[in-house]
Scaffold this active site. Structure first.
Site, PDB file in Angstrom:
ATOM      1  N   ASP A   1      47.195  72.784  46.936  1.00 55.42           N
ATOM      2  CA  ASP A   1      46.871  74.049  47.616  1.00 55.42           C
ATOM      3  C   ASP A   1      47.759  74.278  48.826  1.00 55.42           C
ATOM      4  OD1 ASP A   1      44.623  74.344  45.815  1.00 55.42           O
ATOM      5  OD2 ASP A   1      43.586  72.872  47.057  1.00 55.42           O
ATOM      6  N   LYS A  13      52.654  76.217  46.793  1.00 57.97           N
ATOM      7  CA  LYS A  13      53.836  76.020  45.949  1.00 57.97           C
ATOM      8  C   LYS A  13      54.229  77.306  45.239  1.00 57.97           C
ATOM      9  CE  LYS A  13      51.898  72.525  43.797  1.00 57.97           C
ATOM     10  NZ  LYS A  13      50.703  72.335  44.655  1.00 57.97           N
ATOM     11  N   GLY A  55      45.628  75.848  40.540  1.00 52.98           N
ATOM     12  CA  GLY A  55      46.181  77.193  40.455  1.00 52.98           C
ATOM     13  C   GLY A  55      47.097  77.523  41.607  1.00 52.98           C
ATOM     14  N   HIS A  56      47.912  78.535  41.397  1.00 53.93           N
ATOM     15  CA  HIS A  56      48.762  79.091  42.441  1.00 53.93           C
ATOM     16  C   HIS A  56      48.284  80.515  42.706  1.00 53.93           C
ATOM     17  CE1 HIS A  56      51.331  75.720  41.984  1.00 53.93           C
ATOM     18  NE2 HIS A  56      51.954  76.129  40.914  1.00 53.93           N
ATOM     19  N   GLN A 104      49.045  70.336  41.133  1.00 55.43           N
ATOM     20  CA  GLN A 104      48.445  69.375  42.072  1.00 55.43           C
ATOM     21  C   GLN A 104      49.474  68.924  43.127  1.00 55.43           C
ATOM     22  OE1 GLN A 104      47.832  68.590  38.472  1.00 55.43           O
ATOM     23  NE2 GLN A 104      46.201  70.060  38.709  1.00 55.43           N
TER      24      GLN A 104
END
Length: 430
Positions: free
Chosen positions: A13, A16, A40-41, A223
């Site tokens: 988190d 990225k 997630g992004h 991750q």
């Protein structure tokens, strides 16, 4: 042309997706090389927020070929839900490539994940329950289902039958759950075949050929470093290699073709799930940073645990990944603070540790040693050059840079794609 590996330097988190998006118009391929839809992004473009769980964030850049590499585990239902959601918002997803060797999450993997986590009780890992770990376990046990298996119904049926011969015994006799019907699993997976077929390729070959044509490839980790199954805070980790080394095995790109490793470091620290967290805050500052940073899981919606920036972790990430450049995100989240504590070392039973303790017990008992830096008490979200930052903010960046052992090339000062200061190009002359 370069291969850039992009990793998270903490527990995930870190932003990225934002870093990938910043480089988007200079990239030709973006490869997701590990994980699945358990992370997630979030990317903000022109005020529009896009939450990506399984798809590489390069899907949002029209000139980029997004690739799901062989190291990823794929939930096909989630994949097509995500594709449909983007298509409905005008995003073209036809460029997507999926490795034929990527493993598929079957319904029984999700069942095993949920019941085993409940069974662990107080010893739970804090998984998302999406079947990621059991699918990787099947892969290592050589009973997994790969994308290519869906195109041979006989092989698919044999593999499902073999996997369930054991799993149904566990579900029914240990967890007191109903057995999974193999034919239902087979039919569900076969229902995706026609839609899946155009996306599937020998992605390792395609990437090799692209590099031979001087294309720019970015390998994007899911991750982060401290969730890596080998180098993270085991057992509170994911089930894949989220560090730079995983980019090679998860994409088929050899290490000799990697030019740069960019690690994303959030200006404070967060994590989701269980496990030790030396700088964790349980006070008004933790609540403040959570709210101002909108620190809730992209995939789960869970509130993230929050702590001050930990430079012991930063140095560890630099060393494990061979980081050449850091991207420091969410610096603007400190705009309202008078002082900013930064963890520079740990105290473990009276012994100072400048580096990560060698064992989990010591890390669990580590007490942060802080140095406190002055805040700047002004809005920095409009800054686009490093020199435009208040002196205290510049000093903060220099302090972090000196302590982590690699340059900070990118500084994030707000949620939008434009709210970035690029101090050095991570792509050289590209």
């Amino acid at each position: 042309m370069p291969v850039i590996v992009l990793v998270g330097a903490q527990w995930g988190d870190e932003g990225k997706g934002k870093a990938t998006d910043l480089l988007g118009d200079r990239l030709d391929y973006v490869v997701k090389f590990n994980g699945g839809n358990n992370a997630g992004h979030t990317v903000v473009i022109d005020g529009e927020k896009y939450a990506l769980h399984l798809l590489p964030s390069g899907i949002l850049s029209p000139n980029v070929v997004p690739v799901i590499g062989n190291g990823v585990v794929v939930d096909l239902n989630v994949l097509f839900q995500e594709i449909d959601g983007l298509e409905a918002r005008g995003i073209d997803t036809s460029r997507l490539r999926i490795s034929a060797n990527a493993h598929v999450i079957a319904a029984y993997n999700r069942s095993m994940d949920k019941v085993s986590e409940r069974f662990l009780g107080a010893r739970r890992i804090g998984t998302t329950g999406r079947g990621i770990g059991p699918t990787y376990a099947d892969k290592m046990n050589r009973i997994g289902i790969r994308v290519q298996d869906l195109f041979d119904e006989s092989i698919l049926r044999q593999k499902v039958t073999a996997a369930l011969a054991f799993k149904n015994q566990v579900l029914s006799k240990i967890y007191n759950r109903s057995a999974v019907k193999g034919e239902e699993v087979v039919q569900e997976l076969l229902s995706y075949v026609d839609r899946l077929r155009p996306y599937v390729a020998d992605t390792a070959l395609e990437l090799s050929q692209a590099l031979d044509r001087d294309k720019v490839v970015l390998c994007e980790a899911g991750q982060a470093t401290l969730l890596d199954v080998d180098h993270g805070t085991y057992p509170f980790v994911t089930s894949s290699n989220a560090t730079a080394g995983g980019a090679c095995t998860g994409s088929g790109i050899p290490p000799t073709r990697i030019d740069r490793v960019v690690a994303v470091l959030k200006a404070f620290t967060s994590r989701v799930g269980e496990g030790p967290f030396p700088t964790e805050l349980h006070d008004k500052y933790g609540d403040y940073l959570r709210e101002v940073g909108h620190e809730y899981g992209t995939t789960t919606g869970r509130p993230r645990r929050i702590g001050w920036l930990d430079l012991v972790i930063g140095r560890y990430a630099q060393r494990i990944n061979g980081v050449t450049d850091f991207a420091l995100t969410k610096l603007d989240n400190y705009d309202g603070l008078d002082e900013i504590p930064v963890c520079v070392a740990y105290d473990v039973n009276g012994v100072r540790h400048e580096e990560m303790p060698i064992n989990q017990t010591d890390f669990h008992h580590a007490k942060p040693i802080y140095e406190t830096l002055p805040g700047w008490k002004q809005d920095i979200s409009g800054c686009r050059k490093f020199e435009e930052l208040p002196q205290q903010a510049q000093d903060f960046v220099h302090f972090v840079e000196q302590r982590i052992g690699a340059r900070i090339s990118i500084v994030g000062v707000g949620p939008g794609r434009e709210a970035v200061i690029e101090r050095h190009s991570v792509l050289g002359g590209v």
